[in-house]
Design an enzyme around this catalytic site. Structure first.
Site, PDB file in Angstrom:
ATOM      1  N   ASP A 151       0.853  -1.193   0.000  1.00 28.71           N
ATOM      2  CA  ASP A 151       0.000   0.000   0.000  1.00 28.71           C
ATOM      3  C   ASP A 151       0.888   1.242   0.000  1.00 28.71           C
ATOM      4  O   ASP A 151       2.035   1.200   0.442  1.00 28.71           O
ATOM      5  CB  ASP A 151      -0.904   0.001   1.232  1.00 28.71           C
ATOM      6  N   GLU A 152       0.350   2.356  -0.510  1.00 33.14           N
ATOM      7  CA  GLU A 152       1.090   3.628  -0.613  1.00 33.14           C
ATOM      8  C   GLU A 152       2.411   3.433  -1.344  1.00 33.14           C
ATOM      9  O   GLU A 152       3.446   4.008  -0.972  1.00 33.14           O
ATOM     10  CB  GLU A 152       1.306   4.245   0.774  1.00 33.14           C
TER      11      GLU A 152
END
Length: 196
Positions: free
Chosen positions: A84-85
């Site tokens: 994620d990110e």
């Protein structure tokens, strides 16, 4: 055949929720997931990935100095990596994820933003656009109804911010997803107002 996936979208497009749902789906089938996030993302806690709808999970934290291949080797074998990110990983770390796909025949799913508040690539996102086997846009809408593509940074008065550091962590209090037309119209209206 494993692939490197990049699933990107503007702020508020449910990227983190989709990452966590994907993790759940793999685990429901009895597969092991190595969930990772960059250390710069501390909004919900150093080790937590949390979506706006309330889904959350503990993740392994990757610092800019970390070699992801080495961290993966330390973590033990898994069936998939979900990041994620991912825009906050360094280009070298994206290269390392690509190498894991090729060398381990392991799918790597990266979720994140493509561009910053000035519509410029994040370095990690640019490298993902260059290397990913599969690139998918997770769509969301502007308040006007058009597709949102801009992560507009807003100040405390609700004005569009047009200068500053590329990275400023925040949620709905600091960013809003907008179409390019609404974003430029608001910036132009602000400039006109400043002339008065």
């Amino acid at each position: 055949m494993a692939k490197l996936y990049f699933k990107y979208g503007a702020m508020g497009s449910s990227k983190s929720a989709q990452a966590l749902i994907t993790k759940f789906n793999y685990e429901e089938m009895g597969m092991s997931v190595w969930l990772i996030k960059p250390s710069i993302d501390t909004r919900d806690g150093a080790e937590i990935i949390k979506s706006r709808i309330g889904l959350e999970c503990k993740a392994n934290v990757i610092t800019p100095e970390d070699n992801i291949k080495e961290k993966y080797a330390e973590a033990g074998k898994h069936d998939v990596i979900i990041a994620d990110e991912a825009q906050f990983f360094t280009p070298d770390q994206i290269d390392q994820l690509r190498e894991i796909v090729d060398e381990e025949d392991l799918p790597v799913l990266c979720f994140g933003l493509r561009t910053d508040f000035l519509t410029r690539f994040f370095p990690g996102a640019q490298r993902l656009m260059e290397l990913a086997d599969s690139i998918t846009e997770i769509k969301t809408v502007c308040a006007c109804g058009r597709k949102a593509t801009v992560n507009a940074r807003i100040d405390q008065e609700g004005r569009i911010v047009t200068s500053g550091n590329q990275v400023l962590l925040g949620g709905n209090d600091s960013y809003t997803a907008m179409c390019h037309k609404c974003w430029t119209d608001r910036i132009n209206a602000q400039k006109e107002q400043e002339k008065r």
